[in-house]
Design a protein around this motif. Sequence first.
Motif, PDB file in Angstrom:
ATOM      1  N   VAL A   1       0.866  -1.173   0.000  1.00 61.35           N
ATOM      2  CA  VAL A   1       0.000   0.000   0.000  1.00 61.35           C
ATOM      3  C   VAL A   1       0.906   1.227   0.000  1.00 61.35           C
ATOM      4  CG1 VAL A   1      -1.791   1.288   1.198  1.00 61.35           C
ATOM      5  CG2 VAL A   1      -1.823  -1.224   1.219  1.00 61.35           C
ATOM      6  N   TYR A   2       0.663   2.119  -0.931  1.00 58.51           N
ATOM      7  CA  TYR A   2       1.481   3.320  -1.071  1.00 58.51           C
ATOM      8  C   TYR A   2       0.731   4.517  -0.504  1.00 58.51           C
ATOM      9  CZ  TYR A   2       4.928   0.907  -3.899  1.00 58.51           C
ATOM     10  OH  TYR A   2       5.933   0.057  -4.319  1.00 58.51           O
ATOM     11  N   TYR A   3       1.452   5.291   0.300  1.00 63.58           N
ATOM     12  CA  TYR A   3       0.861   6.447   0.977  1.00 63.58           C
ATOM     13  C   TYR A   3       1.583   7.727   0.587  1.00 63.58           C
ATOM     14  CZ  TYR A   3      -1.177   2.969   4.144  1.00 63.58           C
ATOM     15  OH  TYR A   3      -1.864   1.908   4.682  1.00 63.58           O
ATOM     16  N   CYS A   4       0.804   8.726   0.320  1.00 66.65           N
ATOM     17  CA  CYS A   4       1.342  10.061   0.081  1.00 66.65           C
ATOM     18  C   CYS A   4       1.526  10.779   1.419  1.00 66.65           C
ATOM     19  CB  CYS A   4       0.350  10.817  -0.801  1.00 66.65           C
ATOM     20  SG  CYS A   4       0.737  12.540  -1.083  1.00 66.65           S
ATOM     21  N   ASN A   5       2.639  11.459   1.563  1.00 62.97           N
ATOM     22  CA  ASN A   5       2.907  12.245   2.775  1.00 62.97           C
ATOM     23  C   ASN A   5       3.299  13.664   2.391  1.00 62.97           C
ATOM     24  OD1 ASN A   5       5.493  13.034   4.799  1.00 62.97           O
ATOM     25  ND2 ASN A   5       3.603  12.408   5.795  1.00 62.97           N
ATOM     26  N   ILE A   6       2.714  14.619   3.079  1.00 62.91           N
ATOM     27  CA  ILE A   6       2.990  16.030   2.808  1.00 62.91           C
ATOM     28  C   ILE A   6       3.232  16.701   4.146  1.00 62.91           C
ATOM     29  CG2 ILE A   6       2.128  18.154   1.787  1.00 62.91           C
ATOM     30  CD1 ILE A   6       0.352  16.479  -0.015  1.00 62.91           C
ATOM     31  N   LYS A   7       4.386  17.357   4.285  1.00 66.85           N
ATOM     32  CA  LYS A   7       4.689  17.913   5.601  1.00 66.85           C
ATOM     33  C   LYS A   7       5.450  19.216   5.517  1.00 66.85           C
ATOM     34  CE  LYS A   7       9.035  15.423   6.529  1.00 66.85           C
ATOM     35  NZ  LYS A   7       9.874  16.506   7.071  1.00 66.85           N
ATOM     36  N   ASN A   8       5.355  19.943   6.620  1.00 67.98           N
ATOM     37  CA  ASN A   8       6.119  21.171   6.784  1.00 67.98           C
ATOM     38  C   ASN A   8       6.478  21.260   8.259  1.00 67.98           C
ATOM     39  OD1 ASN A   8       6.563  24.027   7.471  1.00 67.98           O
ATOM     40  ND2 ASN A   8       6.232  24.360   5.302  1.00 67.98           N
ATOM     41  N   ASP A   9       7.764  21.093   8.565  1.00 69.73           N
ATOM     42  CA  ASP A   9       8.190  21.056   9.956  1.00 69.73           C
ATOM     43  C   ASP A   9       7.984  22.404  10.636  1.00 69.73           C
ATOM     44  OD1 ASP A   9      10.998  18.842   9.244  1.00 69.73           O
ATOM     45  OD2 ASP A   9       8.887  18.410   9.676  1.00 69.73           O
ATOM     46  N   TYR A  10       8.151  23.483   9.900  1.00 68.00           N
ATOM     47  CA  TYR A  10       7.993  24.811  10.510  1.00 68.00           C
ATOM     48  C   TYR A  10       6.554  25.019  10.963  1.00 68.00           C
ATOM     49  CZ  TYR A  10       8.084  29.878  11.102  1.00 68.00           C
ATOM     50  OH  TYR A  10       7.979  31.134  11.630  1.00 68.00           O
ATOM     51  N   PHE A  11       5.606  24.577  10.126  1.00 73.51           N
ATOM     52  CA  PHE A  11       4.187  24.712  10.477  1.00 73.51           C
ATOM     53  C   PHE A  11       3.711  23.560  11.359  1.00 73.51           C
ATOM     54  CE2 PHE A  11       4.182  28.256   8.049  1.00 73.51           C
ATOM     55  CZ  PHE A  11       4.094  28.127   6.683  1.00 73.51           C
ATOM     56  N   LYS A  12       4.588  22.615  11.654  1.00 76.61           N
ATOM     57  CA  LYS A  12       4.221  21.437  12.438  1.00 76.61           C
ATOM     58  C   LYS A  12       3.039  20.715  11.797  1.00 76.61           C
ATOM     59  CE  LYS A  12       6.019  23.019  16.909  1.00 76.61           C
ATOM     60  NZ  LYS A  12       6.807  24.126  16.309  1.00 76.61           N
ATOM     61  N   ALA A  13       3.088  20.585  10.511  1.00 76.95           N
ATOM     62  CA  ALA A  13       2.019  19.927   9.752  1.00 76.95           C
ATOM     63  C   ALA A  13       2.553  18.641   9.133  1.00 76.95           C
ATOM     64  CB  ALA A  13       1.499  20.851   8.665  1.00 76.95           C
ATOM     65  N   ASN A  14       1.758  17.592   9.200  1.00 76.32           N
ATOM     66  CA  ASN A  14       2.153  16.295   8.659  1.00 76.32           C
ATOM     67  C   ASN A  14       0.879  15.573   8.214  1.00 76.32           C
ATOM     68  OD1 ASN A  14       3.756  14.142   7.931  1.00 76.32           O
ATOM     69  ND2 ASN A  14       3.850  13.274   9.979  1.00 76.32           N
ATOM     70  N   TYR A  15       0.663  15.505   6.903  1.00 76.15           N
ATOM     71  CA  TYR A  15      -0.580  14.961   6.361  1.00 76.15           C
ATOM     72  C   TYR A  15      -0.320  13.671   5.588  1.00 76.15           C
ATOM     73  CZ  TYR A  15      -1.843  19.891   7.055  1.00 76.15           C
ATOM     74  OH  TYR A  15      -2.043  21.135   7.579  1.00 76.15           O
ATOM     75  N   TRP A  16      -1.286  12.758   5.675  1.00 73.18           N
ATOM     76  CA  TRP A  16      -1.187  11.469   4.981  1.00 73.18           C
ATOM     77  C   TRP A  16      -2.403  11.239   4.092  1.00 73.18           C
ATOM     78  CZ3 TRP A  16       3.023   8.319   5.235  1.00 73.18           C
ATOM     79  CH2 TRP A  16       3.934   8.548   6.251  1.00 73.18           C
ATOM     80  N   GLY A  17      -2.147  10.602   2.957  1.00 72.02           N
ATOM     81  CA  GLY A  17      -3.247  10.144   2.119  1.00 72.02           C
ATOM     82  C   GLY A  17      -3.831   8.855   2.667  1.00 72.02           C
ATOM     83  N   GLN A  18      -4.883   8.382   2.013  1.00 73.40           N
ATOM     84  CA  GLN A  18      -5.608   7.214   2.504  1.00 73.40           C
ATOM     85  C   GLN A  18      -4.930   5.907   2.112  1.00 73.40           C
ATOM     86  OE1 GLN A  18      -6.357   8.897  -0.201  1.00 73.40           O
ATOM     87  NE2 GLN A  18      -7.157   7.509  -1.775  1.00 73.40           N
ATOM     88  N   GLY A  19      -3.991   5.977   1.193  1.00 68.38           N
ATOM     89  CA  GLY A  19      -3.293   4.784   0.726  1.00 68.38           C
ATOM     90  C   GLY A  19      -3.921   4.229  -0.533  1.00 68.38           C
ATOM     91  N   THR A  20      -3.060   3.710  -1.406  1.00 66.61           N
ATOM     92  CA  THR A  20      -3.534   3.072  -2.634  1.00 66.61           C
ATOM     93  C   THR A  20      -2.737   1.783  -2.838  1.00 66.61           C
ATOM     94  OG1 THR A  20      -3.993   3.395  -5.004  1.00 66.61           O
ATOM     95  CG2 THR A  20      -1.973   4.395  -4.149  1.00 66.61           C
ATOM     96  N   GLN A  21      -3.454   0.716  -3.166  1.00 65.02           N
ATOM     97  CA  GLN A  21      -2.813  -0.588  -3.273  1.00 65.02           C
ATOM     98  C   GLN A  21      -2.119  -0.736  -4.626  1.00 65.02           C
ATOM     99  OE1 GLN A  21      -2.754  -3.381  -0.990  1.00 65.02           O
ATOM    100  NE2 GLN A  21      -1.265  -4.122  -2.500  1.00 65.02           N
ATOM    101  N   VAL A  22      -0.872  -1.180  -4.578  1.00 69.50           N
ATOM    102  CA  VAL A  22      -0.123  -1.551  -5.781  1.00 69.50           C
ATOM    103  C   VAL A  22       0.234  -3.028  -5.659  1.00 69.50           C
ATOM    104  CG1 VAL A  22       2.010  -1.242  -7.071  1.00 69.50           C
ATOM    105  CG2 VAL A  22       0.779   0.757  -6.185  1.00 69.50           C
ATOM    106  N   THR A  23      -0.200  -3.812  -6.631  1.00 70.01           N
ATOM    107  CA  THR A  23       0.083  -5.245  -6.640  1.00 70.01           C
ATOM    108  C   THR A  23       0.791  -5.601  -7.934  1.00 70.01           C
ATOM    109  OG1 THR A  23      -1.892  -5.701  -5.310  1.00 70.01           O
ATOM    110  CG2 THR A  23      -0.891  -7.557  -6.474  1.00 70.01           C
ATOM    111  N   VAL A  24       1.976  -6.194  -7.791  1.00 71.86           N
ATOM    112  CA  VAL A  24       2.768  -6.609  -8.953  1.00 71.86           C
ATOM    113  C   VAL A  24       2.790  -8.132  -8.973  1.00 71.86           C
ATOM    114  CG1 VAL A  24       4.952  -6.400 -10.168  1.00 71.86           C
ATOM    115  CG2 VAL A  24       4.159  -4.542  -8.666  1.00 71.86           C
ATOM    116  N   SER A  25       2.106  -8.689  -9.955  1.00 70.84           N
ATOM    117  CA  SER A  25       1.967 -10.142 -10.006  1.00 70.84           C
ATOM    118  C   SER A  25       1.620 -10.577 -11.421  1.00 70.84           C
ATOM    119  CB  SER A  25       0.858 -10.586  -9.043  1.00 70.84           C
ATOM    120  OG  SER A  25       0.620 -11.976  -9.166  1.00 70.84           O
ATOM    121  N   SER A  26       2.103 -11.765 -11.774  1.00 69.03           N
ATOM    122  CA  SER A  26       1.750 -12.330 -13.073  1.00 69.03           C
ATOM    123  C   SER A  26       0.525 -13.242 -12.935  1.00 69.03           C
ATOM    124  CB  SER A  26       2.933 -13.108 -13.641  1.00 69.03           C
ATOM    125  OG  SER A  26       3.381 -14.081 -12.724  1.00 69.03           O
TER     126      SER A  26
END
Length: 117
Positions: free
Chosen positions: A92-117
Amino acid sequence: QVQIVESGGGLVQPGGSLRLSCAASGFIFRLYDTGWFRQAPGNQRELVARISSGGSTRYVDSVKGRFTISRDNAKNTVYLQMNSLKPEDTAVYYCNIKNDYFKANYWGQGTQVTVSS
């Protein structure tokens, strides 16, 4: 309010490609560092790639040469282009967006990546 919306995951065969997108709103996106993390079952969440507000990038060794992170500040969006995908990239891949000065740290909901034959 802050919104982080991911898209682009799915099922792909080994050697294939996917592009993940993360669209943000509710804050001044260009001032924030952004990144992609992933978490496979039974593993800890790990940093895959990061791009700073100034455009500097770094990658975990296992994806160097195969993945490319980029951002479009006009669209408030960060991307992860994944090429030559391997079964071990499955997570599951998650997006993260942050700014230490603003003390902000945001996460996405996650998206599944499956690599399979």
